[in-house]
Every structure is written in structure tokens, then in C-alpha cells.
Design a protein around this motif. Structure first.
Motif, mmCIF file in Angstrom:
data_model
loop_
_atom_site.group_PDB
_atom_site.id
_atom_site.type_symbol
_atom_site.label_atom_id
_atom_site.label_comp_id
_atom_site.label_asym_id
_atom_site.label_seq_id
_atom_site.Cartn_x
_atom_site.Cartn_y
_atom_site.Cartn_z
ATOM 1 N N ALA A 45 0.844 -1.202 0.000
ATOM 2 C CA ALA A 45 0.000 0.000 0.000
ATOM 3 C C ALA A 45 0.874 1.246 0.000
ATOM 4 C CB ALA A 45 -0.897 -0.020 1.235
ATOM 5 N N GLY A 46 0.436 2.253 -0.730
ATOM 6 C CA GLY A 46 1.144 3.540 -0.742
ATOM 7 C C GLY A 46 2.349 3.562 -1.673
ATOM 8 N N HIS A 47 2.749 2.420 -2.228
ATOM 9 C CA HIS A 47 3.882 2.392 -3.156
ATOM 10 C C HIS A 47 3.386 2.595 -4.589
ATOM 11 C CE1 HIS A 47 5.898 0.688 0.294
ATOM 12 N NE2 HIS A 47 7.057 0.677 -0.350
ATOM 13 N N TYR A 48 4.235 3.165 -5.405
ATOM 14 C CA TYR A 48 3.921 3.335 -6.825
ATOM 15 C C TYR A 48 5.066 2.799 -7.667
ATOM 16 C CZ TYR A 48 0.048 6.298 -5.456
ATOM 17 O OH TYR A 48 -1.119 6.749 -4.922
ATOM 18 N N THR A 49 4.769 2.549 -8.956
ATOM 19 C CA THR A 49 5.824 2.072 -9.859
ATOM 20 C C THR A 49 6.791 3.212 -10.164
ATOM 21 O OG1 THR A 49 4.134 0.695 -10.833
ATOM 22 C CG2 THR A 49 6.234 0.806 -12.000
ATOM 23 N N ASP A 50 6.222 4.325 -10.552
ATOM 24 C CA ASP A 50 7.015 5.539 -10.750
ATOM 25 C C ASP A 50 6.088 6.740 -10.635
ATOM 26 O OD1 ASP A 50 5.704 5.463 -13.196
ATOM 27 O OD2 ASP A 50 7.423 4.694 -14.287
ATOM 28 N N VAL A 51 6.637 7.933 -10.810
ATOM 29 C CA VAL A 51 5.838 9.135 -10.606
ATOM 30 C C VAL A 51 5.876 9.980 -11.870
ATOM 31 C CG1 VAL A 51 5.560 11.186 -9.161
ATOM 32 C CG2 VAL A 51 6.471 9.094 -8.168
ATOM 33 N N ALA A 52 4.699 10.436 -12.316
ATOM 34 C CA ALA A 52 4.647 11.337 -13.471
ATOM 35 C C ALA A 52 4.499 12.765 -12.955
ATOM 36 C CB ALA A 52 3.470 10.964 -14.354
ATOM 37 N N LEU A 53 5.254 13.686 -13.537
ATOM 38 C CA LEU A 53 5.216 15.081 -13.090
ATOM 39 C C LEU A 53 4.947 16.014 -14.258
ATOM 40 C CD1 LEU A 53 8.636 15.415 -11.268
ATOM 41 C CD2 LEU A 53 6.504 14.778 -10.230
ATOM 42 N N TRP A 54 4.300 17.095 -13.960
ATOM 43 C CA TRP A 54 4.129 18.145 -14.969
ATOM 44 C C TRP A 54 4.692 19.438 -14.387
ATOM 45 C CZ3 TRP A 54 1.088 14.005 -14.519
ATOM 46 C CH2 TRP A 54 0.757 13.325 -15.699
ATOM 47 N N VAL A 55 5.357 20.198 -15.210
ATOM 48 C CA VAL A 55 6.023 21.417 -14.741
ATOM 49 C C VAL A 55 5.277 22.618 -15.304
ATOM 50 C CG1 VAL A 55 8.215 22.683 -14.836
ATOM 51 C CG2 VAL A 55 8.208 20.194 -14.606
ATOM 52 N N ALA A 56 5.104 23.669 -14.465
ATOM 53 C CA ALA A 56 4.316 24.830 -14.892
ATOM 54 C C ALA A 56 4.953 25.522 -16.091
ATOM 55 C CB ALA A 56 4.169 25.785 -13.722
ATOM 56 N N ASN A 57 6.246 25.754 -16.019
ATOM 57 C CA ASN A 57 6.936 26.469 -17.090
ATOM 58 C C ASN A 57 7.793 25.484 -17.890
ATOM 59 O OD1 ASN A 57 8.459 28.119 -18.677
ATOM 60 N ND2 ASN A 57 9.385 29.287 -16.998
ATOM 61 N N PRO A 58 7.488 25.304 -19.164
ATOM 62 C CA PRO A 58 8.223 24.304 -19.952
ATOM 63 C C PRO A 58 9.733 24.563 -19.985
ATOM 64 C CG PRO A 58 6.420 25.289 -21.226
ATOM 65 C CD PRO A 58 6.468 26.003 -19.925
ATOM 66 N N LEU A 59 10.138 25.827 -19.816
ATOM 67 C CA LEU A 59 11.572 26.134 -19.856
ATOM 68 C C LEU A 59 12.284 25.655 -18.590
ATOM 69 C CD1 LEU A 59 11.352 29.756 -21.284
ATOM 70 C CD2 LEU A 59 12.014 27.687 -22.506
ATOM 71 N N GLU A 60 11.487 25.346 -17.576
ATOM 72 C CA GLU A 60 12.052 24.976 -16.281
ATOM 73 C C GLU A 60 12.226 23.465 -16.117
ATOM 74 O OE1 GLU A 60 12.976 26.754 -13.334
ATOM 75 O OE2 GLU A 60 13.254 28.271 -14.870
ATOM 76 N N VAL A 61 11.789 22.688 -17.112
ATOM 77 C CA VAL A 61 11.767 21.228 -16.957
ATOM 78 C C VAL A 61 13.141 20.686 -16.555
ATOM 79 C CG1 VAL A 61 11.332 19.049 -18.134
ATOM 80 C CG2 VAL A 61 9.845 20.973 -18.538
ATOM 81 N N ARG A 62 14.156 21.157 -17.247
ATOM 82 C CA ARG A 62 15.520 20.677 -16.990
ATOM 83 C C ARG A 62 15.964 21.029 -15.557
ATOM 84 N NH1 ARG A 62 19.532 18.398 -19.819
ATOM 85 N NH2 ARG A 62 18.058 17.578 -21.300
ATOM 86 N N ASN A 63 15.638 22.292 -15.148
ATOM 87 C CA ASN A 63 15.997 22.706 -13.783
ATOM 88 C C ASN A 63 15.294 21.856 -12.749
ATOM 89 O OD1 ASN A 63 17.649 24.668 -14.655
ATOM 90 N ND2 ASN A 63 16.100 26.298 -14.578
ATOM 91 N N VAL A 64 14.001 21.581 -13.003
ATOM 92 C CA VAL A 64 13.251 20.743 -12.068
ATOM 93 C C VAL A 64 13.903 19.363 -12.004
ATOM 94 C CG1 VAL A 64 11.032 19.631 -11.625
ATOM 95 C CG2 VAL A 64 11.090 22.018 -12.331
ATOM 96 N N GLY A 65 14.370 18.862 -13.136
ATOM 97 C CA GLY A 65 15.062 17.565 -13.176
ATOM 98 C C GLY A 65 16.290 17.575 -12.269
ATOM 99 N N VAL A 66 17.075 18.655 -12.360
ATOM 100 C CA VAL A 66 18.281 18.760 -11.527
ATOM 101 C C VAL A 66 17.889 18.850 -10.043
ATOM 102 C CG1 VAL A 66 20.309 20.179 -11.029
ATOM 103 C CG2 VAL A 66 19.596 19.804 -13.386
ATOM 104 N N LYS A 67 16.826 19.640 -9.763
ATOM 105 C CA LYS A 67 16.372 19.782 -8.369
ATOM 106 C C LYS A 67 15.894 18.436 -7.823
ATOM 107 C CE LYS A 67 14.608 24.477 -8.672
ATOM 108 N NZ LYS A 67 13.343 25.181 -8.786
ATOM 109 N N LEU A 68 15.229 17.665 -8.663
ATOM 110 C CA LEU A 68 14.741 16.345 -8.227
ATOM 111 C C LEU A 68 15.905 15.457 -7.830
ATOM 112 C CD1 LEU A 68 11.965 15.610 -10.868
ATOM 113 C CD2 LEU A 68 11.629 15.730 -8.412
#
Lengths: 109, 378
Positions: free
Chosen positions: B189-212
Motif C-alpha cells: 500500500a502507498g507504493h507506486y511504480t514511478d511518478v509522473a510530473l508536470w512542470v508549470a513552465n516548460p523552460l524549467e523542466v531541466r531545472n526541475v530535473g536537476v532539483k529532483l
């Protein structure tokens, strides 16, 4: 009919068919457009990430989700043995990924 | 202009007759040449169309998929992970994905089991992909049993079959509700296979990746851009067994064509000698041979390309499909949308028509410039 006319006629006919193939491609493109749109929506709705090209191995079924180890994970020093693995190159991003996203630390002297 | 055209017309007349005299040889060359163009054009048209279709369809994948790795292996995302991601700035939406593989020993095929994010599926029901409908004979209302990894048999009713048109992405899918999925795979219970994320600003996707990566060092973010790049390079021309095998065929043809075009037979040499002796100019002889090489290769290119087009887009790539299908039992059957790259067709034209035409001219030029008497005696 002169032999030249026969040869040129055959070439012209083949050229006309060649031209027709482009018209047919345009026709098929517009005919497939609505289905492509619906498939695109399905991908967004179901959060899908990969195309079903090869279902035999998980690294070819979900190509973009695979890591570099999965083809050789069966046992240590295992060889990759699924036929589809030889058709698909490993994801290019995977080979470059650490350079792009991993910690950007300066090498120690 | 008119006399020039008339002259070329006569030269083509002569060429056609000369080809007709060596009917077996000329036809053989045309057939082999056409086959080569057919194979090359088939592979090139298929991969280009597939690449385009895959990248177009997959444009809607989640912006980032976050996997958790343990000792280099993909592992389940534990509870608390999703909350930690939620604290990262720029992340707009987070969803845990639940999916996995199931090996069906009846069919010896792998299915992808997944919890549908877009619909409510009643307990005990499943929505199946079109390949399952075909291979297991499932249709709406039919029941099917799967043996779970714990050994129990679970019976599901197929509530719906996904449309055939989307088979490229949905062929092997089995969609079910979350409770059924967790029960079937005994998923904690409570486990997932993986997590899908959406980022508000498309230009920030890479930065969010680094932050993750900073916040969750055991994770591996996969960006949409990378998914698309993976499919953009799919069946790359330089890669793949098929082209490696083909290269041998291309080489064999190269040798065959070179031998045919570059080495003049004694008969052809005599023919040139006679033509020159009865008053043909060197230019005429070269023009006649040019027409021969050009017409044969042009006709081979046109017929080869048209049959390849029909093969790929009207007959679903039937001849080569077994190679691409590997050992997989379940494979999608889809009609590709023709996406033709003009540059690719032009390249194929240049690489098939020009070398042969050029190869015919060199030895002819050499033979045609020498004295007819020497040519006939040699």
C-alpha cells in the motif's frame, strides 16, 4: 511503334506512378489525421511513455524507461539475448544522461 | 532543338534494340537493380514513417517520469516520495503511476498491466488492448483468468477493447482499477511504480530535473524530451541488423554493377568498333551508352520505389515484418501514415541512379576514343 517509344512510354508510366505515390501519401495523411489525434489524446490521458514495438523484453517494450543495465540483468556477465535488442539502439539520452543532469561538480585536483 | 531531340530518339531506339538483343542479361540487371532499390526504399520509408508517427503520438507523454533506483535497478516508489516532490518549486502536478508486466504462459507473451488514470474501471473488470483481443479472442463481456505471482487465479471481465487505430501505443495494455492491480501483484500500500510530473513552465523542466536529483539522490528523472529523442533515433539508419545484412547485398550489387558497367565485353567492344567504323562519332557512342545506363537505372529506381511504397503503406511492411517482430508473440498491427522525406528520396535517387550511369560511361569513353581498328582487333 518504335522501340524508343516503348522504352520511354514505360519510363513515363513508372514516373507517373512515382508521382501518384506522393498524391496517395497526402490522401492517406489526411485520412489518418483524426485517428492520430485520438491516439495522441489516449497517450496523454493514460500517461503512456512508449510505443508497443517489441513486447518480448522490458527494455524494448518500454525503451525510454529502460536503463543501461536492464538488458544484462539476468545474471552477472549476462549477454543481451533478445533479438529485438539488436534492432533497437540504446536510448541516446541514456548514454549522455549523467553528463546532462547529474551533479555538476568540478573534478578534484 | 528539334534535330537534337530526333537524334536522341534514334539513339534510344538503338539502345532499346541493343538491350533487347541481350534480353536475359538486361532483364536480369533490371530485376536485381529494382529489388535493391525496393529493399532500400522499403526500409527507409518504414523507419521514417515510424519515427515520425512515434514522436508525434508520444508528444503527450508526462513531462517528467521519476523512477527510483536501488543498486542500479528500478524499484518501487515508497510512501512519502510524492510529498517530497510536491515541495519542489515549479512542479505543477504529480501523479503516482502503477504499471507492471505480466507474462502469460498460455500465449507465452508479455502484457503491460496498468492502472488507468483517465477512467473509472469497475472492480473485476479490465480494458484490453487490441492485440489481446486478437490473440486471446477477448471481446467485450468475455472473462479471462490470470495467475498472479502469488499463485492465485484472478478472473476479470473485459469491459472494453481499446480502439484498433491506437494500436501502436496500446496493443498489449490491460487496464484495471487500483485495488485490483494492488491485489493482483500484492503491491504494498502507498507504493507506486514511478511518478509522473508536470512542470508549470516548460523552460524549467531541466531545472526541475536537476532539483529532483538533488532532493532525491536515488531517483532517475526521465524527461519528455528524452523520450522523444529516443524515438527520434529509433531504427537509426546506421544501426540495426537489417542494414548490416543489407550492406552485404549492396556490396554484392556494387560489384555486379561495376563488373557489368565498367568491364566491356568483347562483343560490346566489337560493337563500338563497328559503329565507329561506319561513321558514328565518339559523342554519339557515349550518348548511346549514357541512355542505356540512365534508362535502366531510372526505370529500376522508379519501379523499386513505387513497389516499396505499396509494400510499406498498403501491405503493412509484410515482407520484413517478421524481422522486426523478433520473438515477440504479441505485436501491434498498424497502418503507418506516409511521411515521406523528399531529401531521403532524392538521396536514394542519387545513390542508385548516378553511380551506375557514371560507371557505364568511363570504359565506353575509353573504348570510343581509341581507333576502331584497334578496338575490333583487341
Amino acid at each position: 511503334m518504335r522501340p524508343a517509344d516503348r522504352v520511354l512510354g514505360a519510363t513515363l508510366l513508372a514516373a507517373a506512378l512515382f508521382g501518384l505515390s506522393f498524391l496517395d501519401a497526402a490522401r492517406l495523411r489526411s485520412a489518418h489525421e483524426p485517428a492520430l489525434k485520438r491516439t495522441e489524446e489516449l497517450v496523454t490521458r493514460l500517461r503512456l511513455t512508449d510505443a508497443v514495438l517489441f513486447t518480448e523484453a522490458r527494455y524494448t517494450r518500454h525503451l525510454s524507461q529502460a536503463d543501461l543495465h536492464s538488458p544484462f540483468q539476468d545474471h552477472p556477465v549476462a549477454l543481451e539475448h533478445f533479438p529485438s535488442g539488436s534492432l533497437l539502439p540504446p536510448p541516446r539520452a541514456l548514454l549522455k544522461r549523467h553528463e546532462a543532469l547529474d551533479r555538476e561538480a568540478a573534478p578534484s585536483d | 532543338m528539334k534535330p537534337w531531340i530526333e537524334k536522341q530518339h534514334h539513339l534510344i531506339d538503338f539502345t532499346a534494340q541493343s538491350l533487347a538483343r541481350r534480353k536475359g542479361k538486361s532483364l536480369g540487371l533490371l530485376v536485381v537493380y529494382t529489388l535493391l532499390v525496393f529493399v532500400l526504399a522499403s526500409v527507409s520509408l518504414y523507419t521514417h514513417a515510424l519515427r515520425n508517427e512515434a514522436t508525434r503520438i508520444l508528444a503527450g507523454t508526462p513531462e517528467i517520469v521519476l523512477q527510483r533506483l536501488i543498486a542500479g535497478r528500478h524499484d518501487l516508489v515508497p510512501p512519502g516520495y510524492v510529498e517530497r516532490i510536491g515541495r519542489i518549486r515549479g512542479v505543477q502536478k504529480i501523479e503516482g503511476r502503477l504499471w507492471g508486466y505480466y507474462y502469460d504462459s498460455v500465449l507465452k507473451a508479455n502484457y503491460t498491466f496498468m492502472v488507468a488514470a483517465d477512467r473509472e474501471i469497475a472492480p473485476g473488470e479490465i480494458v484490453v488492448g487490441p492485440a489481446l483481443e486478437r490473440t486471446r479472442g477477448l471481446s467485450e463481456g468475455n472473462g479471462i483468468s490470470f495467475r498472479s505471482y502469488s499463485g492465485e487465479l484472478h478472473t476479470f471481465i473485459a469491459a472494453e477493447v481499446l480502439p484498433h487505430e491506437s494500436e501502436l501505443v496500446s496493443a498489449d495494455l490491460v487496464l484495471m482499477n487500483e485495488a485490483d492491480f494492488r491485489r493482483f501483484f500484492a503491491y504494498p500500500a502507498g507504493h507506486y511504480t514511478d511518478v509522473a510530473l508536470w512542470v508549470a513552465n516548460p523552460l524549467e523542466v531541466r531545472n526541475v530535473g536537476v532539483k529532483l536529483l538533488d532532493a532525491l539522490p536515488d531517483s532517475r528523472p526521465i524527461l519528455r524530451e528524452e523520450v522523444l529523442r529516443t524515438y527520434a533515433s529509433i531504427f537509426d539508419w546506421r544501426e540495426g541488423m537489417m542494414l548490416a545484412l543489407l550492406s552485404a547485398a549492396i556490396l554484392a550489387f556494387g560489384i555486379f554493377a561495376w563488373e557489368k558497367a565498367a568491364g566491356l565485353s568483347a562483343e560490346e567492344k566489337r560493337e563500338i568498333g563497328i559503329l565507329k567504323a561506319i561513321g558514328w562519332e565518339t559523342g554519339d557512342v557515349i550518348a548511346m551508352k549514357f541512355w542505356e545506363g540512365f534508362l535502366v537505372s531510372l526505370l529500376a529506381f522508379l519501379i523499386g520505389y513505387v513497389t516499396a511504397y505499396l509494400h510499406v503503406f498498403h501491405f503493412e511492411f509484410t515482407l520484413f515484418a517478421p524481422v522486426l517482430k523478433g520473438w515477440a508473440v504479441l505485436y501491434p498491427s498498424f497502418a503507418l501514415t506516409p511521411q515521406i522525406d523528399g531529401l531521403q528520396v532524392a538521396t536514394l535517387f542519387v545513390f542508385t541512379v548516378l553511380p551506375y550511369t557514371a560507371a557505364t560511361l568511363v570504359p565506353i569513353w575509353r573504348a570510343a576514343t581509341t581507333d576502331p581498328d584497334t578496338v575490333m582487333r583487341s
